[in-house]
Design an enzyme around this catalytic site. Structure first.
Site, mmCIF file in Angstrom:
data_model
loop_
_atom_site.group_PDB
_atom_site.id
_atom_site.type_symbol
_atom_site.label_atom_id
_atom_site.label_comp_id
_atom_site.label_asym_id
_atom_site.label_seq_id
_atom_site.Cartn_x
_atom_site.Cartn_y
_atom_site.Cartn_z
ATOM 1 N N GLY A 264 0.714 -1.226 -0.096
ATOM 2 C CA GLY A 264 0.043 -0.099 -0.090
ATOM 3 C C GLY A 264 0.770 1.216 0.052
ATOM 4 O O GLY A 264 0.218 2.336 -0.172
ATOM 5 N N PRO A 299 5.042 -5.092 -0.470
ATOM 6 C CA PRO A 299 4.952 -3.836 -1.476
ATOM 7 C C PRO A 299 4.682 -4.431 -2.880
ATOM 8 O O PRO A 299 5.410 -5.409 -3.172
ATOM 9 C CB PRO A 299 6.119 -3.396 -1.153
ATOM 10 C CG PRO A 299 7.138 -4.515 -0.474
ATOM 11 C CD PRO A 299 6.268 -5.247 0.133
ATOM 12 N N ARG A 301 3.257 -1.698 -5.637
ATOM 13 C CA ARG A 301 3.246 -0.617 -6.353
ATOM 14 C C ARG A 301 4.480 0.186 -6.091
ATOM 15 O O ARG A 301 5.333 0.568 -7.200
ATOM 16 C CB ARG A 301 2.295 0.243 -6.074
ATOM 17 C CG ARG A 301 2.220 1.725 -7.007
ATOM 18 C CD ARG A 301 1.011 2.720 -6.366
ATOM 19 N NE ARG A 301 0.108 1.937 -6.129
ATOM 20 C CZ ARG A 301 -1.183 2.106 -7.029
ATOM 21 N NH1 ARG A 301 -1.022 2.698 -8.237
ATOM 22 N NH2 ARG A 301 -2.181 1.429 -6.608
ATOM 23 N N ARG A 337 -5.378 2.659 -16.174
ATOM 24 C CA ARG A 337 -5.264 3.515 -14.642
ATOM 25 C C ARG A 337 -6.233 4.672 -14.754
ATOM 26 O O ARG A 337 -7.105 5.183 -14.006
ATOM 27 C CB ARG A 337 -4.004 3.705 -14.137
ATOM 28 C CG ARG A 337 -3.429 2.260 -13.693
ATOM 29 C CD ARG A 337 -1.984 2.355 -12.785
ATOM 30 N NE ARG A 337 -2.456 2.941 -11.501
ATOM 31 C CZ ARG A 337 -2.265 4.021 -11.302
ATOM 32 N NH1 ARG A 337 -1.781 4.978 -12.290
ATOM 33 N NH2 ARG A 337 -2.555 4.523 -9.902
ATOM 34 N N TYR A 341 -9.269 4.682 -12.565
ATOM 35 C CA TYR A 341 -9.059 5.317 -11.189
ATOM 36 C C TYR A 341 -9.003 6.970 -11.209
ATOM 37 O O TYR A 341 -8.258 7.371 -10.297
ATOM 38 C CB TYR A 341 -7.748 4.570 -10.580
ATOM 39 C CG TYR A 341 -7.670 3.396 -10.553
ATOM 40 C CD1 TYR A 341 -8.556 2.450 -9.801
ATOM 41 C CD2 TYR A 341 -6.518 2.481 -11.090
ATOM 42 C CE1 TYR A 341 -8.193 1.313 -9.257
ATOM 43 C CE2 TYR A 341 -6.500 1.133 -10.980
ATOM 44 C CZ TYR A 341 -7.441 0.446 -10.205
ATOM 45 O OH TYR A 341 -7.248 -0.812 -9.866
ATOM 46 N N CYS A 369 -12.709 3.318 -28.952
ATOM 47 C CA CYS A 369 -13.882 3.966 -29.091
ATOM 48 C C CYS A 369 -14.665 4.059 -27.790
ATOM 49 O O CYS A 369 -15.720 3.587 -27.401
ATOM 50 C CB CYS A 369 -14.930 3.179 -30.095
ATOM 51 S SG CYS A 369 -14.024 3.348 -31.634
ATOM 52 N N GLU A 370 -14.099 4.807 -26.746
ATOM 53 C CA GLU A 370 -14.504 5.159 -25.554
ATOM 54 C C GLU A 370 -14.084 6.844 -25.116
ATOM 55 O O GLU A 370 -12.964 7.172 -25.285
ATOM 56 C CB GLU A 370 -14.179 4.283 -24.204
ATOM 57 C CG GLU A 370 -14.438 2.919 -24.567
ATOM 58 C CD GLU A 370 -15.586 2.443 -24.093
ATOM 59 O OE1 GLU A 370 -16.289 3.001 -23.237
ATOM 60 O OE2 GLU A 370 -16.000 1.094 -24.351
HETATM 61 C C1 PLP Z 1 -2.644 -5.654 -3.813
HETATM 62 C C2 PLP Z 1 -1.849 -5.928 -2.365
HETATM 63 C C3 PLP Z 1 -0.699 -5.674 -2.270
HETATM 64 C C4 PLP Z 1 0.198 -4.800 -2.746
HETATM 65 O O1 PLP Z 1 -0.469 -3.312 -2.702
HETATM 66 P P1 PLP Z 1 0.764 -2.107 -3.375
HETATM 67 O O2 PLP Z 1 -0.141 -0.992 -3.092
HETATM 68 O O3 PLP Z 1 0.951 -2.379 -4.756
HETATM 69 O O4 PLP Z 1 1.809 -2.248 -2.516
HETATM 70 C C5 PLP Z 1 -0.115 -6.270 -0.801
HETATM 71 N N1 PLP Z 1 -1.091 -7.112 -0.256
HETATM 72 C C6 PLP Z 1 -2.370 -7.507 -0.621
HETATM 73 C C7 PLP Z 1 -3.056 -8.597 0.145
HETATM 74 C C8 PLP Z 1 -2.886 -6.936 -1.799
HETATM 75 O O5 PLP Z 1 -4.320 -7.250 -2.120
#
Ligand code: PLP
Length: 452
Positions: A264, A299, A301, A337, A341, A369-370
């Protein structure tokens, strides 16, 4: 939310600022935009566009930085399990494996990929709200390191699988700490209303239940409150809650030796600020450092997002009324994305000659086409003509993995850069591959008039 959808119009970083904030990118007067030591124009000339490009050295550097921040906070023994869903390319998984990271998988397919890339089953954790019986059988059969269980119902299923296989499975319970991660609603996972994890009030009884089932060895807890979290406060709150719950479980006589802190950690899609690793490690150490736990992280992202980009060329620059559009050969089917999002991605020209004062606002769009097939609105870019190359930045995570072939657009190629070296790691999909798994029932093509 503003953090996620990008800077206010007019306050957007220009190409020079975007490049300056990314040490793996340089603008070279002779060779144009370079990723690590390789000119992107060279890759585009060979592979065509659109094309994903990933930087191996950038990924290693980022993993090392995260490890260093934890070590500095006294958490050097933390175990890393890369979240495969962010970018599941075998080459990326091989980089992680070589760097000593395990994998966090959310499906039988990801488990198979991680194993194929050489990550040992014992170094894989299996997360996800809907693991099928077959996927659990596969995972247990392989000797999975840990299952992150999300419900009482799943415990019963896992116990049956473990017993049938004659194994004892280490598991942690994914707890829903009911913390607002203050990120985009579509990627918030730690609120009581979300589908993820075990409700706060039920954790103690579910932990006791896990311990009562044959084949199961509950060893701790897991959390993952969302993705692209750009401030440390939600982690501060969530870690404090997890520490509190671990105390309660231990007081009730349970053994708790592991805490999986999830992923996250957000990145800056803009000027490079983002979450400070030292702050993140600091709150982790403050709440969890002295509990005698094996700490784990997942991790995704943060490790791979900034290390990848999507190379694309301009098909046409068009004006309708008073609006200017830059139509690229990349589209929402490649990088969803922005459409999904409202994500903001930096877009920079690749040729040195195109790199200068941005002179006008354009909407950067794809050919699908969107109306949602829009990468950027009113983006300040120099005037670019057909075939001019651009790089859509920070596309290494949740990019290629979310691609589709919508509008019968073949999946893009991919290249891996590693310092001065580069190679193709995925060839462009052939148009004929788009229908290679399809069949037409014979009766549809029988000659008119015949009956059958
Ligand atoms: C998606 C996910 C992650 C990774 O999240 P990031 O935001 O990419 O770091 C880690 N653990 C679980 C359980 C996830 O679903």
């Amino acid at each position: 939310m503003a953090d996620f959808s990008g800077p206010l119009p007019g306050a957007e970083p220009d190409a020079a600022a975007l490049i300056a904030a990314r040490p793996h990118l340089t603008m070279n007067a002779d060779h144009g935009l370079m990723l690590e030591g390789v000119p992107l124009a060279v890759i585009a000339a060979e592979l065509g566009s659109p094309c994903w490009v990933y930087g191996a050295e950038t990924i290693r550097t980022r993993l090392a930085a995260l490890r260093a921040a934890l070590a500095k906070a006294g958490l050097g023994a933390t175990d890393f399990h890369y979240a495969v869903k962010a970018n599941d390319h075998l080459a990326i998984l091989a980089i992680m494996a070589a760097a000593g990271a395990g994998a966090d998988v959310v499906s039988g397919g990801e488990l198979a990929r991680a194993r194929h890339a050489g990550i040992p089953a014992s170094h894989i954790v299996y997360s996800g709200v809907g693991k099928s019986f077959r996927d659990l059988q596969l995972a247990v059969g392989e000797g999975i390191g840990q299952v992150n269980v999300e419900s009482r119902e799943e415990l019963a299923m896992l116990s049956a699988v473990a017993e049938a296989a004659g194994r004892r499975v280490d598991l942690v319970l994914r707890v829903n700490p009911d913390v607002d991660a203050k990120t985009h609603a579509k990627i918030t996972t730690g609120l009581a209303e979300n589908k993820f994890g075990i409700a706060w009030a039920e954790v103690e009884s579910v932990y006791a239940y896990a311990g009562s089932l044959p084949g199961l060895n509950p060893v701790g807890l897991a959390m993952h409150i969302g993705s692209q979290i750009v401030s440390v406060e939600p982690f501060d709150t969530a870690f404090a809650r997890m520490a509190e719950m671990i105390g309660r479980l231990r007081a009730a006589g349970h053994t708790v030796t592991r805490l999986d802190c999830g992923g996250g950690i957000g990145i800056s899609y803009e000027d490079g600020s983002g979450i400070a690793l030292d702050d993140y490690a600091g709150v982790m150490a403050k709440h969890l450092g002295s509990l005698g736990l094996k700490l784990m992280m997942e991790p995704g992202r943060w490790l791979v997002g900034p290390a990848g980009l999507l190379l694309s060329s301009v098909i046409i620059a068009k004006k309708t009324g008073n609006r200017a559009f830059l139509v690229l050969d990349a589209a929402m089917n490649d990088l969803v994305r922005p459409a999904m999002y409202d994500a903001w991605h930096g877009i920079v020209p690749v040729a040195a000659a195109d790199f200068g004062t941005p002179d006008m606002p354009v909407d950067v769009v794809g050919p699908v086409c969107e109306t949602g097939d829009t990468f950027a609105k009113d983006r300040l870019l120099p005037a670019l003509g057909p075939d001019a190359l651009v790089a859509i930045l920070d596309a290494g995570a949740y990019g290629a993995v979310m691609s589709s072939t919508y509008n019968a657009r073949p999946l893009a190629a991919a290249a891996l850069v590693d310092g001065d070296r580069w190679t193709t790691v995925t060839p462009r999909q052939q148009v004929t591959e788009l229908w290679s798994r399809e069949t037409v029932p014979a009766w549809l093509t029988e000659t008119a008039g015949e009956t059958g």
